[in-house]
Design a protein around this motif. Structure first.
Motif, PDB file in Angstrom:
ATOM      1  N   PRO A  18      57.759   5.202 -34.850  1.00  0.00           N
ATOM      2  CA  PRO A  18      56.755   6.540 -34.639  1.00  0.00           C
ATOM      3  C   PRO A  18      55.831   6.164 -33.423  1.00  0.00           C
ATOM      4  O   PRO A  18      55.733   7.029 -32.677  1.00  0.00           O
ATOM      5  CB  PRO A  18      56.064   6.809 -35.844  1.00  0.00           C
ATOM      6  CG  PRO A  18      57.214   6.365 -37.101  1.00  0.00           C
ATOM      7  CD  PRO A  18      57.704   4.976 -36.565  1.00  0.00           C
ATOM      8  N   GLU A  19      55.068   5.309 -33.672  1.00  0.00           N
ATOM      9  CA  GLU A  19      53.750   4.871 -32.559  1.00  0.00           C
ATOM     10  C   GLU A  19      54.582   4.919 -31.246  1.00  0.00           C
ATOM     11  O   GLU A  19      53.885   4.991 -30.198  1.00  0.00           O
ATOM     12  CB  GLU A  19      53.147   3.815 -32.874  1.00  0.00           C
ATOM     13  CG  GLU A  19      53.719   2.288 -32.900  1.00  0.00           C
ATOM     14  CD  GLU A  19      54.619   2.105 -34.139  1.00  0.00           C
ATOM     15  OE1 GLU A  19      55.157   0.876 -34.136  1.00  0.00           O
ATOM     16  OE2 GLU A  19      54.677   2.925 -35.215  1.00  0.00           O
ATOM     17  N   LEU A  20      55.673   4.168 -31.011  1.00  0.00           N
ATOM     18  CA  LEU A  20      56.416   4.211 -29.669  1.00  0.00           C
ATOM     19  C   LEU A  20      56.797   5.236 -29.349  1.00  0.00           C
ATOM     20  O   LEU A  20      56.842   5.650 -28.197  1.00  0.00           O
ATOM     21  CB  LEU A  20      57.448   2.970 -29.809  1.00  0.00           C
ATOM     22  CG  LEU A  20      58.327   2.719 -28.510  1.00  0.00           C
ATOM     23  CD1 LEU A  20      57.371   2.304 -27.241  1.00  0.00           C
ATOM     24  CD2 LEU A  20      59.348   1.851 -28.687  1.00  0.00           C
ATOM     25  N   LEU A  21      57.294   6.390 -30.087  1.00  0.00           N
ATOM     26  CA  LEU A  21      57.934   7.478 -29.824  1.00  0.00           C
ATOM     27  C   LEU A  21      56.903   8.304 -29.412  1.00  0.00           C
ATOM     28  O   LEU A  21      56.733   9.016 -28.242  1.00  0.00           O
ATOM     29  CB  LEU A  21      58.691   8.098 -31.168  1.00  0.00           C
ATOM     30  CG  LEU A  21      59.086   9.660 -30.844  1.00  0.00           C
ATOM     31  CD1 LEU A  21      60.077   9.811 -29.771  1.00  0.00           C
ATOM     32  CD2 LEU A  21      59.584  10.106 -32.111  1.00  0.00           C
ATOM     33  N   PHE A  22      55.570   8.093 -30.054  1.00  0.00           N
ATOM     34  CA  PHE A  22      54.379   8.988 -29.630  1.00  0.00           C
ATOM     35  C   PHE A  22      53.833   8.477 -28.273  1.00  0.00           C
ATOM     36  O   PHE A  22      53.681   9.264 -27.468  1.00  0.00           O
ATOM     37  CB  PHE A  22      53.164   8.975 -30.506  1.00  0.00           C
ATOM     38  CG  PHE A  22      52.011   9.398 -30.250  1.00  0.00           C
ATOM     39  CD1 PHE A  22      51.697  10.881 -30.099  1.00  0.00           C
ATOM     40  CD2 PHE A  22      51.042   8.612 -29.669  1.00  0.00           C
ATOM     41  CE1 PHE A  22      50.617  11.377 -29.858  1.00  0.00           C
ATOM     42  CE2 PHE A  22      49.792   9.237 -29.376  1.00  0.00           C
ATOM     43  CZ  PHE A  22      49.638  10.523 -29.280  1.00  0.00           C
ATOM     44  N   SER A  23      53.470   7.497 -27.978  1.00  0.00           N
ATOM     45  CA  SER A  23      53.238   6.794 -26.727  1.00  0.00           C
ATOM     46  C   SER A  23      54.282   7.128 -25.734  1.00  0.00           C
ATOM     47  O   SER A  23      53.708   7.254 -24.514  1.00  0.00           O
ATOM     48  CB  SER A  23      53.025   5.197 -27.129  1.00  0.00           C
ATOM     49  OG  SER A  23      54.172   4.459 -27.061  1.00  0.00           O
ATOM     50  N   THR A  24      55.472   7.313 -25.842  1.00  0.00           N
ATOM     51  CA  THR A  24      56.364   7.558 -24.951  1.00  0.00           C
ATOM     52  C   THR A  24      56.381   8.886 -24.356  1.00  0.00           C
ATOM     53  O   THR A  24      56.133   9.403 -23.268  1.00  0.00           O
ATOM     54  CB  THR A  24      57.889   7.036 -25.161  1.00  0.00           C
ATOM     55  OG1 THR A  24      57.952   5.771 -25.595  1.00  0.00           O
ATOM     56  CG2 THR A  24      58.893   7.447 -24.248  1.00  0.00           C
ATOM     57  N   LEU A  25      56.466   9.817 -25.677  1.00  0.00           N
ATOM     58  CA  LEU A  25      56.063  11.274 -25.063  1.00  0.00           C
ATOM     59  C   LEU A  25      54.720  11.364 -24.403  1.00  0.00           C
ATOM     60  O   LEU A  25      54.600  12.430 -23.637  1.00  0.00           O
ATOM     61  CB  LEU A  25      56.241  12.191 -26.608  1.00  0.00           C
ATOM     62  CG  LEU A  25      57.301  12.100 -27.034  1.00  0.00           C
ATOM     63  CD1 LEU A  25      57.552  12.633 -28.413  1.00  0.00           C
ATOM     64  CD2 LEU A  25      58.734  12.782 -26.398  1.00  0.00           C
ATOM     65  N   LEU A  26      53.773  10.833 -24.841  1.00  0.00           N
ATOM     66  CA  LEU A  26      52.486  10.721 -24.302  1.00  0.00           C
ATOM     67  C   LEU A  26      52.713  10.789 -22.823  1.00  0.00           C
ATOM     68  O   LEU A  26      51.797  11.275 -21.783  1.00  0.00           O
ATOM     69  CB  LEU A  26      51.152   9.959 -24.962  1.00  0.00           C
ATOM     70  CG  LEU A  26      49.998   9.984 -24.485  1.00  0.00           C
ATOM     71  CD1 LEU A  26      49.435  11.608 -25.013  1.00  0.00           C
ATOM     72  CD2 LEU A  26      49.104   9.104 -25.416  1.00  0.00           C
ATOM     73  N   LYS A  27      53.554   9.899 -22.277  1.00  0.00           N
ATOM     74  CA  LYS A  27      53.562   9.395 -20.840  1.00  0.00           C
ATOM     75  C   LYS A  27      54.299  10.478 -20.298  1.00  0.00           C
ATOM     76  O   LYS A  27      54.045  11.050 -19.038  1.00  0.00           O
ATOM     77  CB  LYS A  27      54.458   8.333 -20.577  1.00  0.00           C
ATOM     78  CG  LYS A  27      53.593   6.997 -20.921  1.00  0.00           C
ATOM     79  CD  LYS A  27      54.513   5.774 -20.711  1.00  0.00           C
ATOM     80  CE  LYS A  27      55.933   5.875 -20.666  1.00  0.00           C
ATOM     81  NZ  LYS A  27      56.545   4.165 -20.610  1.00  0.00           N
ATOM     82  N   TRP A  28      55.033  11.438 -20.868  1.00  0.00           N
ATOM     83  CA  TRP A  28      56.124  12.350 -20.112  1.00  0.00           C
ATOM     84  C   TRP A  28      55.755  13.838 -20.412  1.00  0.00           C
ATOM     85  O   TRP A  28      56.201  14.537 -19.384  1.00  0.00           O
ATOM     86  CB  TRP A  28      57.436  12.262 -20.467  1.00  0.00           C
ATOM     87  CG  TRP A  28      57.929  10.714 -20.148  1.00  0.00           C
ATOM     88  CD1 TRP A  28      58.069   9.487 -20.801  1.00  0.00           C
ATOM     89  CD2 TRP A  28      58.162  10.154 -18.700  1.00  0.00           C
ATOM     90  NE1 TRP A  28      58.391   8.625 -20.074  1.00  0.00           N
ATOM     91  CE2 TRP A  28      58.426   8.813 -18.610  1.00  0.00           C
ATOM     92  CE3 TRP A  28      58.194  10.741 -17.573  1.00  0.00           C
ATOM     93  CZ2 TRP A  28      58.753   8.231 -17.518  1.00  0.00           C
ATOM     94  CZ3 TRP A  28      58.506  10.337 -16.417  1.00  0.00           C
ATOM     95  CH2 TRP A  28      58.650   8.911 -16.355  1.00  0.00           C
TER      96      TRP A  28
END
Length: 142
Positions: A126-136
């Motif tokens: 979940p934390e990686l999904l969130f940080s990736t979405l935050l970039k895009w």
């Protein structure tokens, strides 16, 4: 605008396309994305994804790589090819994020070469999904 409200990842207003052939993976990812206040449409293969991105505007696509029929790499190439049309700007700039169990550097390079913007390994954290979405994703609209 903040994307974390009251301890919840908040991408309110973002519309995402999740392309995943495995039902359990699809349900898990959809639940995570709903907790982040996103709207999620699902496709089970690249052909469905290609049709949906032409029919609706998405803020990002989360794309599995290995699927029956048209795989995620081919679907990404075809989405990017739509960007060559006169009115295809949204297909050139649409973030496409690979979600795959393939974690080798070569796999990530293939994803990027096919037109994907980023790469998330499975099982999805979940934390990686969130940080990736935050970039895009652009900031949500209030």
């Amino acid at each position: 605008m903040e994307k974390i409200r009251h301890g919840i990842c908040d991408f309110r207003g973002a519309r995402l396309l999740l392309v995943e052939d495995n039902e359990i993976n699809r349900e898990f990812a959809t639940e995570l994305l709903h907790r982040m206040n996103t709207q999620v449409d699902c496709a089970v293969n690249g052909q469905e994804a290609l049709a949906l991105v032409q029919a609706r505007n998405y803020d990002a696509v989360l794309m599995d790589i290995h699927m029956p029929g048209m795989d995620g790499l081919e679907a990404s190439r075809r989405i990017r090819a739509l960007g060559e049309r006169a009115s295809g700007e949204r297909f050139r700039t649409l973030p496409i994020i690979a979600m795959t169990a393939l974690a080798m550097a070569r796999d990530e390079q293939q994803s990027l070469a096919a037109g994907m913007n980023d790469h998330i390994g499975k099982p999805v954290r979940p934390e990686l999904l969130f940080s990736t979405l935050l970039k895009w994703l652009d900031p949500p609209v209030a």
